[in-house]
Design a protein around this motif. Structure first.
Motif, PDB file in Angstrom:
ATOM      1  N   ASN A 133       0.805  -1.229   0.000  1.00 27.51           N
ATOM      2  CA  ASN A 133       0.000   0.000   0.000  1.00 27.51           C
ATOM      3  C   ASN A 133       0.836   1.277   0.000  1.00 27.51           C
ATOM      4  O   ASN A 133       0.279   2.370   0.084  1.00 27.51           O
ATOM      5  CB  ASN A 133      -0.981   0.012   1.180  1.00 27.51           C
ATOM      6  N   PHE A 134       2.165   1.151  -0.067  1.00 24.44           N
ATOM      7  CA  PHE A 134       2.965   2.359  -0.255  1.00 24.44           C
ATOM      8  C   PHE A 134       4.317   1.994  -0.857  1.00 24.44           C
ATOM      9  O   PHE A 134       4.819   0.884  -0.690  1.00 24.44           O
ATOM     10  CB  PHE A 134       3.150   3.143   1.054  1.00 24.44           C
ATOM     11  N   PHE A 135       4.887   2.958  -1.579  1.00 28.81           N
ATOM     12  CA  PHE A 135       6.242   2.853  -2.110  1.00 28.81           C
ATOM     13  C   PHE A 135       7.011   4.094  -1.672  1.00 28.81           C
ATOM     14  O   PHE A 135       6.440   5.170  -1.525  1.00 28.81           O
ATOM     15  CB  PHE A 135       6.247   2.780  -3.642  1.00 28.81           C
ATOM     16  N   GLY A 136       8.322   3.951  -1.533  1.00 29.08           N
ATOM     17  CA  GLY A 136       9.125   5.110  -1.167  1.00 29.08           C
ATOM     18  C   GLY A 136       8.937   5.457   0.290  1.00 29.08           C
ATOM     19  O   GLY A 136       8.936   4.592   1.169  1.00 29.08           O
ATOM     20  N   LYS A 137       8.763   6.740   0.568  1.00 24.75           N
ATOM     21  CA  LYS A 137       8.576   7.182   1.945  1.00 24.75           C
ATOM     22  C   LYS A 137       7.281   6.618   2.517  1.00 24.75           C
ATOM     23  O   LYS A 137       6.272   6.519   1.819  1.00 24.75           O
ATOM     24  CB  LYS A 137       8.535   8.717   2.012  1.00 24.75           C
ATOM     25  N   PHE A 142      -0.348   3.995  -2.216  1.00 27.69           N
ATOM     26  CA  PHE A 142      -0.866   3.540  -3.499  1.00 27.69           C
ATOM     27  C   PHE A 142      -1.949   2.504  -3.223  1.00 27.69           C
ATOM     28  O   PHE A 142      -1.798   1.670  -2.329  1.00 27.69           O
ATOM     29  CB  PHE A 142       0.238   2.905  -4.352  1.00 27.69           C
ATOM     30  N   GLN A 143      -3.019   2.547  -4.012  1.00 30.52           N
ATOM     31  CA  GLN A 143      -4.118   1.595  -3.868  1.00 30.52           C
ATOM     32  C   GLN A 143      -4.037   0.550  -4.978  1.00 30.52           C
ATOM     33  O   GLN A 143      -3.988   0.899  -6.161  1.00 30.52           O
ATOM     34  CB  GLN A 143      -5.463   2.323  -3.940  1.00 30.52           C
ATOM     35  N   PHE A 144      -4.012  -0.718  -4.592  1.00 33.54           N
ATOM     36  CA  PHE A 144      -4.028  -1.797  -5.581  1.00 33.54           C
ATOM     37  C   PHE A 144      -5.336  -1.752  -6.371  1.00 33.54           C
ATOM     38  O   PHE A 144      -6.415  -1.651  -5.798  1.00 33.54           O
ATOM     39  CB  PHE A 144      -3.878  -3.147  -4.876  1.00 33.54           C
ATOM     40  N   VAL A 145      -5.226  -1.847  -7.703  1.00 38.85           N
ATOM     41  CA  VAL A 145      -6.405  -1.822  -8.577  1.00 38.85           C
ATOM     42  C   VAL A 145      -6.673  -3.197  -9.174  1.00 38.85           C
ATOM     43  O   VAL A 145      -7.810  -3.670  -9.192  1.00 38.85           O
ATOM     44  CB  VAL A 145      -6.232  -0.773  -9.698  1.00 38.85           C
TER      45      VAL A 145
END
Length: 218
Positions: A133-137, A142-145
């Motif tokens: 559910n997140f990349f980087g910091k 991000f939401q999986f679609v």
């Protein structure tokens, strides 16, 4: 064997280039292969533990390490230029100091394309990709679609001087082919083994000021 996973950015994204300093850090426009694979390791260890990766010639470790990652991006990227205060340890005390950061708004979904060697590798990666559910910091959500068995044509390409493509050049990290699990384990004293690749992101600058830069996909 190729498949892709689609994510929708739900927050501003920031992932500084690996050769940046703490005081001044421009951000990559999209998650690097290294950050995606580390997110996979994080989910796999959280759910199933790390013992399987510490085995000699672990096939599960190879499934993640050896995956080839490509991208298809659309829409606009708006980079917000910010000065923030970070804490720096000096003379035994933490002191605030100004630091430059970029936080990026992505207007469209991002399609991350995986090229793996077997159906078993595909199923293993898909066991965890939808949990990220997140990349980087932390906080760059991000939401999986969904997954696609027939991914789109990647439009982010590795730089080739003999085959010029217009766009923005950025340097991305990936896990080295000869890396072992100890080289990605944050609790191990062994150093990280990374390879660097220069990618051409197909964007054109539309507007800019001291506060922001707006790119749009070509």
């Amino acid at each position: 064997m190729k498949f892709s996973v689609i994510y929708q950015p739900t927050n501003l994204f920031s992932l500084k280039e690996s050769n940046s300093t703490n005081s001044g850090a421009k951000s990559l426009l999209i998650p690097s292969p290294y950050s995606i694979k580390m997110a996979l390791f994080n989910q796999a260890i959280t759910i199933d533990g790390k013992d399987i990766f510490e085995e000699k010639k672990s096939k599960e470790f190879a499934f993640i390490k050896d995956a080839i990652i490509e991208y298809r991006v659309l829409g606009s990227f708006c980079l917000n230029n910010c000065f923030v205060t970070i804490q720096s340890l000096r003379d035994g005390k933490y002191r605030g100091k100004p630091s430059f950061r970029e936080y990026i708004y992505l207007s469209d979904n991002i399609e991350i394309i995986f090229d793996v060697k077997s159906e078993e590798a595909k199923q293993y990666l898909q066991k965890y990709l939808h949990r990220i559910n997140f990349f980087g910091k932390r906080g760059c959500f991000f939401q999986f679609v969904g997954y696609r068995d027939n991914p789109g044509e990647p439009n982010v390409k590795e730089f080739d001087a003999s085959d010029f493509s217009s766009g923005l050049l950025q340097e991305f990290d990936d896990i080295s082919p000869n890396a072992q699990f100890k080289n990605v384990d944050n609790f191990d004293k062994s150093g990280a083994k990374r390879d660097k690749h220069i990618f051409v992101i197909p964007v054109r600058k539309m507007n800019s000021s001291k506060s922001y830069t707006h790119f749009r996909c070509i």
